[in-house]
Scaffold this motif. Structure first.
Motif, mmCIF file in Angstrom:
data_model
loop_
_atom_site.group_PDB
_atom_site.id
_atom_site.type_symbol
_atom_site.label_atom_id
_atom_site.label_comp_id
_atom_site.label_asym_id
_atom_site.label_seq_id
_atom_site.Cartn_x
_atom_site.Cartn_y
_atom_site.Cartn_z
ATOM 1 N N GLU A 48 25.316 16.031 5.419
ATOM 2 C CA GLU A 48 24.928 16.573 4.109
ATOM 3 C C GLU A 48 23.446 16.870 4.004
ATOM 4 N N ILE A 49 22.644 16.388 4.950
ATOM 5 C CA ILE A 49 21.191 16.458 4.824
ATOM 6 C C ILE A 49 20.634 17.552 5.730
ATOM 7 N N GLU A 50 19.803 18.414 5.156
ATOM 8 C CA GLU A 50 19.223 19.520 5.906
ATOM 9 C C GLU A 50 18.090 19.015 6.802
ATOM 10 N N SER A 51 18.172 19.358 8.070
ATOM 11 C CA SER A 51 17.130 18.945 9.005
ATOM 12 C C SER A 51 16.988 19.979 10.109
ATOM 13 N N ARG A 52 15.853 19.944 10.769
ATOM 14 C CA ARG A 52 15.641 20.833 11.915
ATOM 15 C C ARG A 52 14.630 20.210 12.857
ATOM 16 N N ILE A 53 14.711 20.597 14.102
ATOM 17 C CA ILE A 53 13.735 20.210 15.124
ATOM 18 C C ILE A 53 13.060 21.474 15.614
ATOM 19 N N VAL A 54 11.747 21.486 15.549
ATOM 20 C CA VAL A 54 10.958 22.633 16.010
ATOM 21 C C VAL A 54 10.169 22.202 17.236
ATOM 22 N N THR A 55 10.270 22.970 18.305
ATOM 23 C CA THR A 55 9.512 22.686 19.528
ATOM 24 C C THR A 55 8.596 23.857 19.859
ATOM 25 N N ASN A 56 7.474 23.539 20.465
ATOM 26 C CA ASN A 56 6.523 24.581 20.899
ATOM 27 C C ASN A 56 5.980 24.205 22.272
ATOM 28 N N LYS A 57 6.869 24.178 23.244
ATOM 29 C CA LYS A 57 6.497 23.764 24.589
ATOM 30 C C LYS A 57 6.157 24.978 25.445
ATOM 31 N N ASN A 58 5.010 24.883 26.101
ATOM 32 C CA ASN A 58 4.539 25.957 26.980
ATOM 33 C C ASN A 58 4.458 27.300 26.259
ATOM 34 N N GLY A 59 4.106 27.237 24.982
ATOM 35 C CA GLY A 59 3.936 28.468 24.209
ATOM 36 C C GLY A 59 5.233 29.092 23.727
ATOM 37 N N ASN A 60 6.352 28.453 24.009
ATOM 38 C CA ASN A 60 7.651 28.978 23.580
ATOM 39 C C ASN A 60 8.147 28.212 22.363
ATOM 40 N N ASP A 69 22.544 14.193 16.950
ATOM 41 C CA ASP A 69 23.076 12.898 17.395
ATOM 42 C C ASP A 69 22.290 12.316 18.560
ATOM 43 N N ASP A 70 21.272 13.042 19.041
ATOM 44 C CA ASP A 70 20.514 12.536 20.184
ATOM 45 C C ASP A 70 19.123 13.168 20.180
ATOM 46 N N PHE A 71 18.101 12.330 20.385
ATOM 47 C CA PHE A 71 16.721 12.806 20.441
ATOM 48 C C PHE A 71 16.068 12.487 21.789
ATOM 49 N N SER A 72 16.868 11.956 22.716
ATOM 50 C CA SER A 72 16.288 11.412 23.950
ATOM 51 C C SER A 72 15.763 12.465 24.902
ATOM 52 N N ASN A 73 16.227 13.715 24.756
ATOM 53 C CA ASN A 73 15.816 14.754 25.712
ATOM 54 C C ASN A 73 14.610 15.557 25.244
ATOM 55 N N LEU A 74 13.963 15.131 24.172
ATOM 56 C CA LEU A 74 12.877 15.931 23.592
ATOM 57 C C LEU A 74 11.516 15.645 24.207
ATOM 58 N N GLY A 75 11.379 14.533 24.907
ATOM 59 C CA GLY A 75 10.083 14.196 25.477
ATOM 60 C C GLY A 75 9.153 13.559 24.459
ATOM 61 N N GLU A 76 7.888 13.491 24.805
ATOM 62 C CA GLU A 76 6.922 12.786 23.965
ATOM 63 C C GLU A 76 5.885 13.691 23.313
ATOM 64 N N GLU A 77 5.974 15.008 23.531
ATOM 65 C CA GLU A 77 4.989 15.933 22.970
ATOM 66 C C GLU A 77 5.649 17.211 22.473
ATOM 67 N N HIS A 78 4.954 17.873 21.572
ATOM 68 C CA HIS A 78 5.263 19.249 21.144
ATOM 69 C C HIS A 78 6.645 19.410 20.503
ATOM 70 N N TRP A 79 7.063 18.423 19.721
ATOM 71 C CA TRP A 79 8.260 18.626 18.901
ATOM 72 C C TRP A 79 8.105 17.896 17.571
#
Length: 371
Positions: A48-60, A69-79
């Motif tokens: 029910e809750i609106e959310s988004r993940i924005v990434t800006n890795k290597n200029g993309n 359901d999972d955040f483990s593949n995002l790394g430690e920077e640029h998200w």
């Protein structure tokens, strides 16, 4: 949670509101984050809750929408994780909105919370609303440009509208307890320095075009008998193919008269403006309370809690909540507006208790052990 806001509102409204951006240093002198990154991530897992993940890795640039359901593949920077209308779902976070309730509440939208890692942000952009960005843990560098109707915007990603380069009039870092106020139309870009949390208290109004469309729908539904153009003093025109200026004026007046009719416009606006912009945590009572049962519970000292951030406002001689008219004396409507927690002492009038019973059964207020 008692984060006390230190703002000279008279000075702020005179010099900054919808005029220019400003950093209010230590507006919260001893700021305490009302939510943790893990709690925010938990909210982003809800349908029910609106959310988004924005990434800006290597200029993309990339953007994905929840639930997650999972955040483990995002790394430690640029998200960044951004969650809308957190005040609807998290009571402690909702306390951040309280100090801003002196601003006309029909313009209030929601509390958006952003968790960001090192180097993260959503890119340079322009918002169509006024926003107070409260810095929680960590720090962010903000670059804010001047307002200019000629800025060119482009899609850095199909879900991210960015603005071309602009000259910054503010280029500073903000830390815990600082507030950056940005009026509608000023380009800005925030970049996190390490991990950070920020809280955006947004104020948005609809465009005149949107409101005209909404009012037209209301008129169609509430005035079933059409109002036809009539001209009993008609004289034969020299050119019957030309619409005469006086005819155009009569048509304009006929339409404007509908908008200027208080019974129509006020009722439409009250119902329209109290509809939520985001999902609410409303749970109707099943089976619904009967009046005697409801009254008995109140008399035992039980308290009723209003659903966080449900919209309740006054227009003309009536109150409105969640798209409905509250047909009660204004003295009672004032009590409903001013008290998010109600008890029997607030509701000495039986008519008020009967009306509130309807709202409780619809889920607008709830007993704490029933939610």
């Amino acid at each position: 949670m008692n984060n006390k806001l230190n703002i000279d509102w008279d000075d702020f409204l005179t010099n900054y509101w919808q005029k220019k951006p400003v950093i209010l240093r230590k507006a919260f002198s001893h700021f305490i984050d009302p939510i943790t990154p893990d709690e925010l991530a938990g909210l982003a897992m809800e349908e029910e809750i609106e959310s988004r993940i924005v990434t800006n890795k290597n200029g993309n640039w990339d953007a994905k929408f929840g639930p997650f359901d999972d955040f483990s593949n995002l790394g430690e920077e640029h998200w960044s994780l951004l969650v809308q209308a957190v005040d609807h779902w998290h009571e402690q976070a909702a306390t951040l909105v309280e100090p801003f309730k002196c601003i006309p509440q029909w313009q209030y939208e929601d509390l958006m919370i952003s968790y960001a890692t090192q180097g993260a942000g959503v890119g340079p952009h322009i918002d169509n609303y006024d926003v107070f960005i409260i810095q929680g843990m960590g720090r962010r560098r903000w670059q804010v440009g001047d307002r200019n109707p000629n800025y060119k915007q482009f899609s850095a990603h199909k879900a991210l509208l960015h603005v071309e380069d602009y000259q910054a009039i503010i280029d500073e870092e903000i830390t815990s307890g600082d507030i950056l106020y940005i009026p509608i139309g000023f380009p800005h870009n925030g970049v996190s320095k390490g991990e950070s949390l920020s809280y955006s208290v947004g104020f948005r109004t609809q465009t005149s075009q949107e409101m005209l469309s909404g009012f037209a729908d209301y008129i169609i539904d509430n005035l079933p008998d059409g109002i036809f153009y009539q001209d009993p003093n008609l004289k034969l025109p020299q050119d019957p193919y030309r619409i005469q200026p006086y005819e155009l004026t009569k048509l304009q007046v006929q339409i404007v008269d509908l908008i200027k009719t208080p019974d129509l416009f006020y009722d439409w606006f009250g119902k329209h403006i109290t509809l939520p912009m985001h999902e609410l945590n409303i749970v109707p009572v099943e089976p619904p309370y009967e009046y005697d049962e409801f009254n008995s519970i109140l008399q035992t000292g039980a308290e009723l809690f209003r659903v966080p951030s449900i919209r309740i406002l006054k227009v003309g001689d009536f109150g409105y909540i969640h798209g409905e008219k509250i047909d009660l004396p204004m003295s009672v409507i004032d009590i409903l507006c001013q008290n998010e927690i109600l008890s029997y002492k607030h509701l000495q009038n039986e008519e008020a208790r009967q009306a509130l019973l309807s709202f409780v059964n619809k889920g607008y207020w709830y007993f704490i052990d029933e939610q």
